[in-house]
Motif scaffolding. Structure first.
Motif, PDB file in Angstrom:
ATOM      1  N   ARG A 176       0.844  -1.210   0.000  1.00 20.61           N
ATOM      2  CA  ARG A 176       0.000   0.000   0.000  1.00 20.61           C
ATOM      3  C   ARG A 176       0.872   1.251   0.000  1.00 20.61           C
ATOM      4  NH1 ARG A 176      -5.181  -1.822   0.808  1.00 20.61           N
ATOM      5  NH2 ARG A 176      -5.289  -3.677   2.085  1.00 20.61           N
ATOM      6  N   GLY A 177       1.993   1.186   0.719  1.00 21.01           N
ATOM      7  CA  GLY A 177       2.918   2.327   0.763  1.00 21.01           C
ATOM      8  C   GLY A 177       3.434   2.656  -0.637  1.00 21.01           C
ATOM      9  N   LEU A 178       3.761   1.614  -1.408  1.00 20.03           N
ATOM     10  CA  LEU A 178       4.269   1.852  -2.767  1.00 20.03           C
ATOM     11  C   LEU A 178       3.175   2.483  -3.631  1.00 20.03           C
ATOM     12  CD1 LEU A 178       6.370   1.673  -4.993  1.00 20.03           C
ATOM     13  CD2 LEU A 178       5.665  -0.692  -5.396  1.00 20.03           C
ATOM     14  N   VAL A 179       1.943   1.991  -3.487  1.00 15.60           N
ATOM     15  CA  VAL A 179       0.840   2.553  -4.289  1.00 15.60           C
ATOM     16  C   VAL A 179       0.634   4.035  -3.946  1.00 15.60           C
ATOM     17  CG1 VAL A 179      -1.673   2.461  -4.590  1.00 15.60           C
ATOM     18  CG2 VAL A 179      -0.306   0.393  -4.819  1.00 15.60           C
ATOM     19  N   GLU A 180       0.719   4.377  -2.670  1.00 18.88           N
ATOM     20  CA  GLU A 180       0.581   5.797  -2.288  1.00 18.88           C
ATOM     21  C   GLU A 180       1.681   6.624  -2.935  1.00 18.88           C
ATOM     22  OE1 GLU A 180      -2.048   7.147  -0.985  1.00 18.88           O
ATOM     23  OE2 GLU A 180      -2.779   5.087  -1.052  1.00 18.88           O
ATOM     24  N   LYS A 181       2.903   6.078  -2.946  1.00 23.75           N
ATOM     25  CA  LYS A 181       4.030   6.793  -3.570  1.00 23.75           C
ATOM     26  C   LYS A 181       3.768   7.005  -5.070  1.00 23.75           C
ATOM     27  CE  LYS A 181       8.908   6.153  -4.593  1.00 23.75           C
ATOM     28  NZ  LYS A 181       9.952   5.153  -4.725  1.00 23.75           N
ATOM     29  N   LEU A 182       3.285   5.961  -5.739  1.00 23.74           N
ATOM     30  CA  LEU A 182       3.010   6.092  -7.184  1.00 23.74           C
ATOM     31  C   LEU A 182       1.941   7.158  -7.423  1.00 23.74           C
ATOM     32  CD1 LEU A 182       2.913   2.329  -8.327  1.00 23.74           C
ATOM     33  CD2 LEU A 182       4.833   3.918  -8.439  1.00 23.74           C
ATOM     34  N   LYS A 183       0.887   7.111  -6.605  1.00 24.53           N
ATOM     35  CA  LYS A 183      -0.226   8.058  -6.812  1.00 24.53           C
ATOM     36  C   LYS A 183       0.227   9.499  -6.567  1.00 24.53           C
ATOM     37  CE  LYS A 183      -4.303   5.362  -5.624  1.00 24.53           C
ATOM     38  NZ  LYS A 183      -5.191   5.113  -4.478  1.00 24.53           N
ATOM     39  N   SER A 184       1.223   9.681  -5.692  1.00 20.48           N
ATOM     40  CA  SER A 184       1.639  11.049  -5.348  1.00 20.48           C
ATOM     41  C   SER A 184       2.285  11.752  -6.546  1.00 20.48           C
ATOM     42  CB  SER A 184       2.593  11.038  -4.153  1.00 20.48           C
ATOM     43  OG  SER A 184       3.811  10.456  -4.553  1.00 20.48           O
ATOM     44  N   SER A 185       2.628  10.984  -7.597  1.00 18.02           N
ATOM     45  CA  SER A 185       3.212  11.629  -8.787  1.00 18.02           C
ATOM     46  C   SER A 185       2.144  12.325  -9.623  1.00 18.02           C
ATOM     47  CB  SER A 185       3.930  10.587  -9.641  1.00 18.02           C
ATOM     48  OG  SER A 185       2.970   9.737 -10.236  1.00 18.02           O
ATOM     49  N   LYS A 186       0.862  12.087  -9.261  1.00 12.72           N
ATOM     50  CA  LYS A 186      -0.283  12.754  -9.922  1.00 12.72           C
ATOM     51  C   LYS A 186      -0.398  12.430 -11.423  1.00 12.72           C
ATOM     52  CE  LYS A 186      -1.354  15.921  -6.452  1.00 12.72           C
ATOM     53  NZ  LYS A 186      -1.424  14.945  -5.382  1.00 12.72           N
ATOM     54  N   GLN A 187       0.120  11.280 -11.835  1.00 14.51           N
ATOM     55  CA  GLN A 187      -0.094  10.861 -13.232  1.00 14.51           C
ATOM     56  C   GLN A 187      -1.548  10.417 -13.391  1.00 14.51           C
ATOM     57  OE1 GLN A 187       4.375   9.025 -13.833  1.00 14.51           O
ATOM     58  NE2 GLN A 187       2.682   7.889 -14.697  1.00 14.51           N
ATOM     59  N   MET A 188      -2.001  10.382 -14.641  1.00 15.50           N
ATOM     60  CA  MET A 188      -3.401   9.996 -14.893  1.00 15.50           C
ATOM     61  C   MET A 188      -3.637   8.501 -14.720  1.00 15.50           C
ATOM     62  SD  MET A 188      -4.568  11.845 -18.314  1.00 15.50           S
ATOM     63  CE  MET A 188      -6.128  10.946 -18.359  1.00 15.50           C
ATOM     64  N   ASN A 189      -2.588   7.714 -14.968  1.00 19.48           N
ATOM     65  CA  ASN A 189      -2.777   6.263 -14.898  1.00 19.48           C
ATOM     66  C   ASN A 189      -2.980   5.815 -13.456  1.00 19.48           C
ATOM     67  OD1 ASN A 189      -0.093   7.262 -15.116  1.00 19.48           O
ATOM     68  ND2 ASN A 189       0.719   5.204 -15.174  1.00 19.48           N
ATOM     69  N   LYS A 190      -3.614   4.647 -13.301  1.00 22.21           N
ATOM     70  CA  LYS A 190      -4.051   4.223 -11.968  1.00 22.21           C
ATOM     71  C   LYS A 190      -3.057   3.275 -11.319  1.00 22.21           C
ATOM     72  CE  LYS A 190      -8.766   5.107 -12.829  1.00 22.21           C
ATOM     73  NZ  LYS A 190     -10.132   4.824 -12.784  1.00 22.21           N
ATOM     74  N   ALA A 191      -3.021   3.328 -10.003  1.00 28.84           N
ATOM     75  CA  ALA A 191      -2.226   2.369  -9.222  1.00 28.84           C
ATOM     76  C   ALA A 191      -3.125   1.846  -8.115  1.00 28.84           C
ATOM     77  CB  ALA A 191      -1.006   3.050  -8.627  1.00 28.84           C
ATOM     78  N   VAL A 192      -3.133   0.535  -7.940  1.00 28.33           N
ATOM     79  CA  VAL A 192      -4.028  -0.102  -6.966  1.00 28.33           C
ATOM     80  C   VAL A 192      -3.240  -1.172  -6.225  1.00 28.33           C
ATOM     81  CG1 VAL A 192      -6.208  -1.383  -6.731  1.00 28.33           C
ATOM     82  CG2 VAL A 192      -5.898   0.123  -8.677  1.00 28.33           C
ATOM     83  N   PHE A 193      -3.511  -1.315  -4.926  1.00 26.63           N
ATOM     84  CA  PHE A 193      -2.945  -2.463  -4.200  1.00 26.63           C
ATOM     85  C   PHE A 193      -4.018  -3.539  -4.064  1.00 26.63           C
ATOM     86  CE2 PHE A 193      -2.410  -5.007  -0.372  1.00 26.63           C
ATOM     87  CZ  PHE A 193      -1.176  -5.575  -0.658  1.00 26.63           C
TER      88      PHE A 193
END
Ligand SMILES: NC(=O)c1ccc[n+]([C@@H]2O[C@H](COP(=O)([O-])OP(=O)(O)OC[C@H]3O[C@@H](n4cnc5c(N)ncnc54)[C@H](O)[C@@H]3O)[C@@H](O)[C@H]2O)c1
Length: 367
Positions: free
Chosen positions: A136-153
């Motif tokens: 979940r920590g990695l997914v939060e990090k990915l989402k923080s880049s504010k890219q349009m593509n999705k990241a889910v755990f």
């Protein structure tokens, strides 16, 4: 046909002008319901289907009815599928952009790095792992880049077929389908015949060998559904194997045996699935010295080998590392970026399947 089988079909039909995701809403079965939860749709943007029993008829009906302006499909009595946005990255075209990718063992190590690299290239990434906190920590990090593509755990134990099935179904409901699965989760417990106990052997076989079968089994079901609606859509099952899948490994047979077996699965799945445009390949990295398996300061193999005196004359961790690096013609360990390049290659290459691609800095060569 059940609702979960219909979702990937609809998502590929939504993707005629470029890959999109789709969201499944289980309890909504009319346009008013969609409007109530915030989807601002005009009547001609939503189509309603009365699902009968005939699978072929339903797919044909969907093919006919889903148009480029369709934003939602409602299956009466079952649920709704809503179209997501197309990834519009500033990056130039690359073969992973907009693809839905699961990375098992995606929380850390090679898997974590692969998830980050593919996300940065515009893929929608499912980080699937036993380790909820780190994943979940990695997914939060990915989402923080504010890219349009999705990241889910999504939690998974790849050694349990039902858990893998549920990971795939959750991916379909959350993102609409599946284009690439990277079967990366793996464990290593070294030991010769005197030390290896049957329970440890069984555990390694379950995770490293059977886990790959479970991933291919449940992922290919979704991929086959997608293949019936777009004959240009190629998909990938990729196993992260090892150089130990190409050559025996002293006092490490439980690991090497499972990895050798993995290549047998890859070749056999490839023969079965190419008619559905599903390519199946293994990637065989060399030692990932910078990853936790080797470099963890307490449990890593460098510390273990130093303490066990496995490398004659070595006095420090650096001595142990140098000993192993010298065995690689390229003079260094394998890195995430090396593996990511191989992954992008096999996804991009439509005319190859059933291969074991070495990424070993020259340490292992095919004959
Ligand atoms: N580290 C290396 O030197 C090396 C070299 C070649 C190949 N590989 C292969 O790369 C893959 C990843 O290895 P790594 O070194 O990055 O490992 P790692 O131990 O750093 O990470 C493995 C991840 O898999 C997860 N995991 C373990 N068992 C699981 C299970 N049953 N279900 C779901 N998740 C599970 C862990 O929680 C962890 O996040 C493995 O298949 C391994 O065989 C590693």
């Amino acid at each position: 046909m059940n609702f979960t089988d219909l979702v990937p079909v609809v998502r590929i039909l939504f993707s005629k002008e470029g890959l999109v995701t789709a969201k499944a809403l289980l309890n909504i079965d009319n346009i008013e319901g969609l409007r109530k939860v915030g989807y601002d749709l005009s009547d001609d943007e939503c189509i309603t289907i009365l699902p009968g029993d005939d699978k072929a008829d339903l797919v044909a009906l969907l093919k006919e009815q889903v148009k480029s302006n369709t934003k939602a499909v409602v299956f009466d009595g079952l649920g709704a599928v809503v179209k997501g946005k197309k990834v519009d990255n500033p990056n130039p075209y690359n073969p992973v952009e907009g693809r839905i990718v699961i990375v098992t063992g995606g929380a850390q190590g090679f898997g974590g790095g692969i998830a980050e690299e593919l996300y940065a290239k515009g893929a929608h990434v499912v980080v699937a792992d036993l380790n909820h906190e780190v994943g979940r920590g990695l997914v939060e990090k990915l989402k923080s880049s504010k890219q349009m593509n999705k990241a889910v755990f999504i939690p998974v134990n790849v050694g349990d077929s039902d858990s893998v099935k549920s990971m795939i179904e959750t991916t379909v409901l959350e993102l609409g389908g599946l284009d690439v699965i990277i079967s990366n989760a793996g464990i290593l417990r070294a030991g010769g015949l005197d030390e290896m106990d049957p329970d440890t052997f069984d555990l390694m076989t379950k995770v490293n060998y059977a886990g790959y079968f479970y991933c291919a089994k449940h992922a290919s079901k979704v991929m086959k559904l997608q293949s019936q609606v777009d004959e240009n859509h190629y998909m990938d099952i990729i196993q992260i194997n090892s150089k130990s899948g190409l050559k025996g490994s002293n006092r490490n047979f439980a690991y090497a045996g499972g990895k050798f077996g993995g290549i047998g699965l890859t070749q056999s799945f490839a023969l079965e699935l190419m008619p559905n445009r599903i390519k199946v390949n293994s990637i065989c990295p060399g030692n990932f010295f910078d990853g936790p398996l080797w470099s963890d300061p307490e449990k890593g193999l460098f510390v273990q080998y130093l303490n066990a005196g496995k490398v004659p004359g070595a006095k420090t961790i650096e001595d142990v590392q140098a000993h192993y690096e010298k065995q690689v013609p390229a003079g260094r360990g394998c890195r995430v970026a090396d593996v990511a390049k191989a992954i992008v290659y096999v996804i991009n290459q439509e005319y190859e399947t059933g291969q074991a691609v070495p990424v070993t800095g020259g340490q292992e060569m095919l004959n």
